[in-house]
Design a protein around this motif. Sequence first.
Motif: not given
Length: 234
Positions: A166-169, A174-176, A213-214
């Motif tokens: 997933g991705q944060d706000a 949510k992982i680097q 990254l996103g």
Amino acid sequence: MSDCITCENTNCLIKKNIKNPNIEKFLLEKHNIKCKKSQQFIMEGAPAHGLFFVRKGQVKVVKTGIYGREQIVRFAHDGEIIGHRGFGSGKNYPIGALAISETHLCNFTNEILTKMLHEIPNLTFDLMLFYSEELNRSETKVRKFAQMTVREKVIDSFLYIKRKFGQDADGFFKIQLPRKDFADFAGTTEEQVIRIISSLKKEKLLRSKGKKLGIIDIDLLKKEISEHNYFLDS
């Protein structure tokens, strides 16, 4: 035993069968393991000592490829199984596994797990379905690696990470992961990954901030690899 009862990982096969009265005695035989970031808890080629269930954390599963290069087979997080390829198929693990972040694991030895599968039919059935799904994913990945361009492989890896973690706000995964891990998962070089990231940023499809990254436009990225049956590798 109590940590399994209070565990929130509803996708964990042990948690799914927690109400079976036969499981209590086996939970007493479980080993709880805490791994620091970057700690390796399965060594490729080492004697198999059971299955690991990720209680909380992030893990990468690796295998040594040609010329000794590391290939990342998959990533895992809360509730998922690690080390299943060493269960029932041989005496050694064909893969290695490392904690990406601080990770808490539940471990059942092969001996204990074998007894559990004999006494808890639903757990046996659930594990059979898990192996079936894993085989499907593996076959899909082989086809994709044979058919995809380098750009498509890298895009596929980004979509996989988005699905998995997933991705944060702020719109970042949510992982680097270092660029090398993306390369080892996509089956390409770090230099290629860096170039493709640069291209995707210019196309407003990807955002970055330091190591973060996103994905900006997930639909366009999906469209690029849609002919390779993106949803099969969920």
